[in-house]
Design an enzyme around this catalytic site. Sequence first.
Site, PDB file in Angstrom:
ATOM      1  N   ASP A   1       5.701  -1.083   5.170  1.00 43.88           N
ATOM      2  CA  ASP A   1       4.934  -0.110   4.954  1.00 43.88           C
ATOM      3  C   ASP A   1       5.434   0.808   3.837  1.00 43.88           C
ATOM      4  O   ASP A   1       6.696   0.768   3.760  1.00 43.88           O
ATOM      5  CB  ASP A   1       3.973   0.872   6.106  1.00 43.88           C
ATOM      6  CG  ASP A   1       3.450   2.025   5.591  1.00 43.88           C
ATOM      7  OD1 ASP A   1       2.584   1.753   4.854  1.00 43.88           O
ATOM      8  OD2 ASP A   1       3.598   2.980   6.002  1.00 43.88           O
ATOM      9  N   LEU A   2       4.775   1.480   2.974  1.00 46.23           N
ATOM     10  CA  LEU A   2       5.482   2.458   1.809  1.00 46.23           C
ATOM     11  C   LEU A   2       5.543   3.874   2.411  1.00 46.23           C
ATOM     12  O   LEU A   2       6.443   4.340   2.616  1.00 46.23           O
ATOM     13  CB  LEU A   2       4.527   2.385   0.588  1.00 46.23           C
ATOM     14  CG  LEU A   2       5.190   3.145  -0.563  1.00 46.23           C
ATOM     15  CD1 LEU A   2       6.526   2.641  -0.969  1.00 46.23           C
ATOM     16  CD2 LEU A   2       4.229   3.174  -1.686  1.00 46.23           C
ATOM     17  N   ASP A   3       4.268   4.516   2.357  1.00 45.13           N
ATOM     18  CA  ASP A   3       4.361   5.968   2.580  1.00 45.13           C
ATOM     19  C   ASP A   3       4.884   6.386   4.009  1.00 45.13           C
ATOM     20  O   ASP A   3       4.353   5.931   5.216  1.00 45.13           O
ATOM     21  CB  ASP A   3       2.952   6.500   2.639  1.00 45.13           C
ATOM     22  CG  ASP A   3       2.304   6.574   1.200  1.00 45.13           C
ATOM     23  OD1 ASP A   3       3.096   6.894   0.297  1.00 45.13           O
ATOM     24  OD2 ASP A   3       1.193   5.865   1.200  1.00 45.13           O
TER      25      ASP A   3
ATOM     26  N   THR B   1       6.327  10.319   1.060  1.00 50.88           N
ATOM     27  CA  THR B   1       5.142  10.795   0.463  1.00 50.88           C
ATOM     28  C   THR B   1       4.115  11.380   1.227  1.00 50.88           C
ATOM     29  O   THR B   1       3.154  11.919   0.856  1.00 50.88           O
ATOM     30  CB  THR B   1       4.397   9.552  -0.425  1.00 50.88           C
ATOM     31  OG1 THR B   1       4.619   8.538   0.524  1.00 50.88           O
ATOM     32  CG2 THR B   1       5.196   9.440  -1.767  1.00 50.88           C
TER      33      THR B   1
ATOM     34  N   LYS C   1      -2.286   9.476   8.409  1.00 43.16           N
ATOM     35  CA  LYS C   1      -1.221   8.336   7.944  1.00 43.16           C
ATOM     36  C   LYS C   1      -1.745   6.736   8.241  1.00 43.16           C
ATOM     37  O   LYS C   1      -2.586   6.516   9.111  1.00 43.16           O
ATOM     38  CB  LYS C   1      -0.005   8.764   9.126  1.00 43.16           C
ATOM     39  CG  LYS C   1       0.642   9.990   8.319  1.00 43.16           C
ATOM     40  CD  LYS C   1       1.979  10.062   9.427  1.00 43.16           C
ATOM     41  CE  LYS C   1       2.880  11.476   8.602  1.00 43.16           C
ATOM     42  NZ  LYS C   1       3.974  11.621   9.637  1.00 43.16           N
TER      43      LYS C   1
ATOM     44  N   SER D   1       0.781  -1.903   2.187  1.00 42.19           N
ATOM     45  CA  SER D   1       0.272  -0.458   2.126  1.00 42.19           C
ATOM     46  C   SER D   1      -1.138  -0.181   2.031  1.00 42.19           C
ATOM     47  O   SER D   1      -1.662  -0.953   1.394  1.00 42.19           O
ATOM     48  CB  SER D   1       1.264   0.269   1.030  1.00 42.19           C
ATOM     49  OG  SER D   1       0.706   1.385   0.844  1.00 42.19           O
ATOM     50  N   ALA D   2      -1.397   0.748   2.552  1.00 45.50           N
ATOM     51  CA  ALA D   2      -2.922   1.349   2.450  1.00 45.50           C
ATOM     52  C   ALA D   2      -3.181   1.945   1.015  1.00 45.50           C
ATOM     53  O   ALA D   2      -4.466   2.345   0.545  1.00 45.50           O
ATOM     54  CB  ALA D   2      -3.347   2.177   3.556  1.00 45.50           C
TER      55      ALA D   2
ATOM     56  N   LYS E   1      -6.132  -0.766   7.582  1.00 52.05           N
ATOM     57  CA  LYS E   1      -5.390  -0.799   8.897  1.00 52.05           C
ATOM     58  C   LYS E   1      -6.333   0.252   9.739  1.00 52.05           C
ATOM     59  O   LYS E   1      -6.699   1.075   9.414  1.00 52.05           O
ATOM     60  CB  LYS E   1      -4.127   0.062   8.739  1.00 52.05           C
ATOM     61  CG  LYS E   1      -2.956  -0.673   7.710  1.00 52.05           C
ATOM     62  CD  LYS E   1      -1.796  -0.047   7.538  1.00 52.05           C
ATOM     63  CE  LYS E   1      -1.083  -0.738   6.562  1.00 52.05           C
ATOM     64  NZ  LYS E   1       0.147   0.047   6.008  1.00 52.05           N
TER      65      LYS E   1
ATOM     66  N   GLU F   1       6.715   0.329  10.361  1.00 52.14           N
ATOM     67  CA  GLU F   1       5.614   1.229  10.037  1.00 52.14           C
ATOM     68  C   GLU F   1       5.705   2.517  10.562  1.00 52.14           C
ATOM     69  O   GLU F   1       6.249   2.734  11.632  1.00 52.14           O
ATOM     70  CB  GLU F   1       4.240   0.636  11.051  1.00 52.14           C
ATOM     71  CG  GLU F   1       3.228  -0.231  10.148  1.00 52.14           C
ATOM     72  CD  GLU F   1       2.473   0.702   9.262  1.00 52.14           C
ATOM     73  OE1 GLU F   1       2.519   2.241   9.313  1.00 52.14           O
ATOM     74  OE2 GLU F   1       1.603   0.501   8.213  1.00 52.14           O
ATOM     75  N   ASP F   2       5.167   3.524   9.883  1.00 56.70           N
ATOM     76  CA  ASP F   2       5.277   4.874  10.541  1.00 56.70           C
ATOM     77  C   ASP F   2       3.970   5.470  11.174  1.00 56.70           C
ATOM     78  O   ASP F   2       4.033   6.771  11.584  1.00 56.70           O
ATOM     79  CB  ASP F   2       5.727   6.093   9.711  1.00 56.70           C
ATOM     80  CG  ASP F   2       4.652   6.227   8.356  1.00 56.70           C
ATOM     81  OD1 ASP F   2       3.922   5.277   8.045  1.00 56.70           O
ATOM     82  OD2 ASP F   2       4.424   7.346   8.113  1.00 56.70           O
TER      83      ASP F   2
HETATM   84  C1  BG6 Z   1      -1.239   5.270   3.212  1.00 58.42           C
HETATM   85  C2  BG6 Z   1      -1.084   6.540   3.707  1.00 58.42           C
HETATM   86  O1  BG6 Z   1      -0.009   4.754   3.083  1.00 58.42           O
HETATM   87  O2  BG6 Z   1      -2.290   5.124   1.978  1.00 58.42           O
HETATM   88  C3  BG6 Z   1      -2.313   7.489   3.940  1.00 58.42           C
HETATM   89  O3  BG6 Z   1      -0.110   6.757   4.634  1.00 58.42           O
HETATM   90  C4  BG6 Z   1      -3.084   7.434   2.458  1.00 58.42           C
HETATM   91  O4  BG6 Z   1      -1.887   8.872   4.055  1.00 58.42           O
HETATM   92  C5  BG6 Z   1      -3.483   5.817   2.273  1.00 58.42           C
HETATM   93  O5  BG6 Z   1      -4.402   8.038   2.741  1.00 58.42           O
HETATM   94  C6  BG6 Z   1      -3.925   5.796   0.839  1.00 58.42           C
HETATM   95  O6  BG6 Z   1      -3.344   6.277   0.042  1.00 58.42           O
HETATM   96  P1  BG6 Z   1      -3.768   6.532  -1.883  1.00 58.42           P
HETATM   97  O7  BG6 Z   1      -2.392   6.758  -2.260  1.00 58.42           O
HETATM   98  O8  BG6 Z   1      -4.437   5.181  -2.082  1.00 58.42           O
HETATM   99  O9  BG6 Z   1      -4.620   7.740  -1.669  1.00 58.42           O
HETATM  100 MG    MG Z   2       2.964   4.818   6.318  1.00 54.19          MG
END
Ligand code: BG6
Ligand code: MG
Length: 217
Positions: A9-11, A17, A45, A114-115, A145, A169-170
């Site tokens: 996962d990224l964030d 972030t 998240k 990542s989402a 997810k 994943e967090d």
């Molecule tokens: C996820 C974050 O990686 O991405 C969420 O944990 C975030 O908090 C989601 O809402 C969507 O991100 P973005 O950058 O497309 O608004």
């Molecule tokens: Mg995350």
Amino acid sequence: MKTTGFIFDLDGVIVDTAKYHYLAWKKLADQLGIEFSKEDNENFKGVSRKRCLEILLEMGGLSVTSEQFDAWLVEKNEDYLLYIETMDETEILADVPRVLSYLKEKNIPMALGSASKNAKPILEKVQLLSYFETIVDGTQVTKAKPDPEVFLIAANRLGISPEHCIVFEDALAGIAAANAAKMISVGIGEADVLSDAHYNFKDFTEINLSFIDSLIQ
Ligand code: BG6
Ligand code: MG
């Protein structure tokens, strides 16, 4: 033959972030007169931008037109982009490069799952893009997810069967997605929150390379 794949996962796993997402949502929440705490942010998240706004409006008991909804989505993202504009390598979470470099040296295939629709530019800013064979982000999935779609696409692109993939994943939703994909889940954060993960670490500084070796088949 490569039989094990690593999916990150990224964030909140690779970069810190989550605090910027929080600040951007908090600004919108304040503007709408909705109370929004760091605890509330836990539920955001791993959750898509659209779903986050739906949750925020539910919290405030607001129902709005689709035009207004879309305008707030844009506003939140523009505020978020201002925060990430100046990001650089210093915002990579501690010891992440140690683990990524080790896997790279061993030629273990890695993917990002990542989402976020901002995943690619963030990886470019922190100069980690080249570690990943493939990036699956919020622009490429139809089901967010905890649906396993994002990780199943990543496994498919890596050419590794899901049960031989390890997911870092967090987020609660992310651990649920990894488990639903029948992958091995590694929770990064509080073990009591991420209790459904197969393994738990507070952060990457706790991860020994012998643990990484034990996951590789
Ligand atoms: C996820 C974050 O990686 O991405 C969420 O944990 C975030 O908090 C989601 O809402 C969507 O991100 P973005 O950058 O497309 O608004
Ligand atoms: Mg995350």
